[in-house]
Design a protein around this motif. Sequence first.
Motif, PDB file in Angstrom:
ATOM      1  N   ARG A 186       0.833  -1.200   0.000  1.00  0.00           N
ATOM      2  CA  ARG A 186       0.000   0.000   0.000  1.00  0.00           C
ATOM      3  C   ARG A 186       0.863   1.244   0.000  1.00  0.00           C
ATOM      4  O   ARG A 186       2.084   1.189  -0.007  1.00  0.00           O
ATOM      5  N   ASP A 187       0.238   2.355   0.050  1.00  0.00           N
ATOM      6  CA  ASP A 187       0.899   3.656  -0.020  1.00  0.00           C
ATOM      7  C   ASP A 187       1.141   4.164   1.393  1.00  0.00           C
ATOM      8  O   ASP A 187       0.225   4.220   2.206  1.00  0.00           O
ATOM      9  N   PHE A 188       2.375   4.524   1.703  1.00  0.00           N
ATOM     10  CA  PHE A 188       2.706   5.052   3.022  1.00  0.00           C
ATOM     11  C   PHE A 188       2.504   6.563   3.105  1.00  0.00           C
ATOM     12  O   PHE A 188       2.732   7.156   4.142  1.00  0.00           O
ATOM     13  N   ASN A 189       2.105   7.207   1.987  1.00  0.00           N
ATOM     14  CA  ASN A 189       1.969   8.660   1.924  1.00  0.00           C
ATOM     15  C   ASN A 189       3.265   9.360   2.300  1.00  0.00           C
ATOM     16  O   ASN A 189       3.272  10.413   2.918  1.00  0.00           O
ATOM     17  N   LYS A 190       4.366   8.749   1.925  1.00  0.00           N
ATOM     18  CA  LYS A 190       5.704   9.314   2.112  1.00  0.00           C
ATOM     19  C   LYS A 190       6.441   9.182   0.787  1.00  0.00           C
ATOM     20  O   LYS A 190       6.145   8.300  -0.008  1.00  0.00           O
ATOM     21  N   VAL A 191       7.395  10.059   0.570  1.00  0.00           N
ATOM     22  CA  VAL A 191       8.230   9.936  -0.621  1.00  0.00           C
ATOM     23  C   VAL A 191       9.654   9.635  -0.188  1.00  0.00           C
ATOM     24  O   VAL A 191      10.100  10.081   0.866  1.00  0.00           O
ATOM     25  N   LYS A 225       8.611  12.767  -6.711  1.00  0.00           N
ATOM     26  CA  LYS A 225       7.401  13.491  -6.341  1.00  0.00           C
ATOM     27  C   LYS A 225       6.810  14.208  -7.556  1.00  0.00           C
ATOM     28  O   LYS A 225       7.535  14.795  -8.341  1.00  0.00           O
ATOM     29  N   LYS A 257       9.771  18.191  -0.266  1.00  0.00           N
ATOM     30  CA  LYS A 257       9.846  17.637   1.087  1.00  0.00           C
ATOM     31  C   LYS A 257      11.233  17.865   1.675  1.00  0.00           C
ATOM     32  O   LYS A 257      12.219  17.903   0.955  1.00  0.00           O
ATOM     33  N   ASP A 294      11.303  -0.381  -2.156  1.00  0.00           N
ATOM     34  CA  ASP A 294      10.285   0.248  -2.985  1.00  0.00           C
ATOM     35  C   ASP A 294      10.153  -0.554  -4.273  1.00  0.00           C
ATOM     36  O   ASP A 294      11.144  -0.827  -4.945  1.00  0.00           O
ATOM     37  N   PRO A 329      -4.134   6.988  -8.164  1.00  0.00           N
ATOM     38  CA  PRO A 329      -4.980   6.043  -7.426  1.00  0.00           C
ATOM     39  C   PRO A 329      -5.847   5.227  -8.373  1.00  0.00           C
ATOM     40  O   PRO A 329      -6.164   5.663  -9.484  1.00  0.00           O
ATOM     41  N   GLU A 350     -10.231   3.898  -5.339  1.00  0.00           N
ATOM     42  CA  GLU A 350      -9.711   4.782  -4.293  1.00  0.00           C
ATOM     43  C   GLU A 350     -10.089   6.239  -4.520  1.00  0.00           C
ATOM     44  O   GLU A 350      -9.895   7.057  -3.649  1.00  0.00           O
ATOM     45  N   GLN A 351     -10.607   6.597  -5.674  1.00  0.00           N
ATOM     46  CA  GLN A 351     -10.903   8.000  -5.973  1.00  0.00           C
ATOM     47  C   GLN A 351     -12.159   8.473  -5.307  1.00  0.00           C
ATOM     48  O   GLN A 351     -13.066   7.883  -4.998  1.00  0.00           O
TER      49      GLN A 351
END
Length: 65
Positions: free
Chosen positions: A17-22, A28, A34, A53, A60, A64-65
């Motif tokens: 899944r997505d950690f919402n981190k780069v 990006k 960041k 990674d 998405p 998920e939208q």
Amino acid sequence: MLRQLGKMTPMPWHCARDFNKVLYNSKKLGGLIKEDECMKAFQEALESCNLHDLGFVGGPSPVEQ
């Protein structure tokens, strides 16, 4: 949290899944740059857990939208 989970078992494990981190600003798309310190902490957490990674690219899914 990743480091704590990684210590719970000597067996290989998988996170998805997505950690919402780069990991890198070059990955990006848009928005503010960041801080290197934040990205470095996330990079070190992944490295210490031997997580990698998978290189997902895209937006998405329609669900998920």
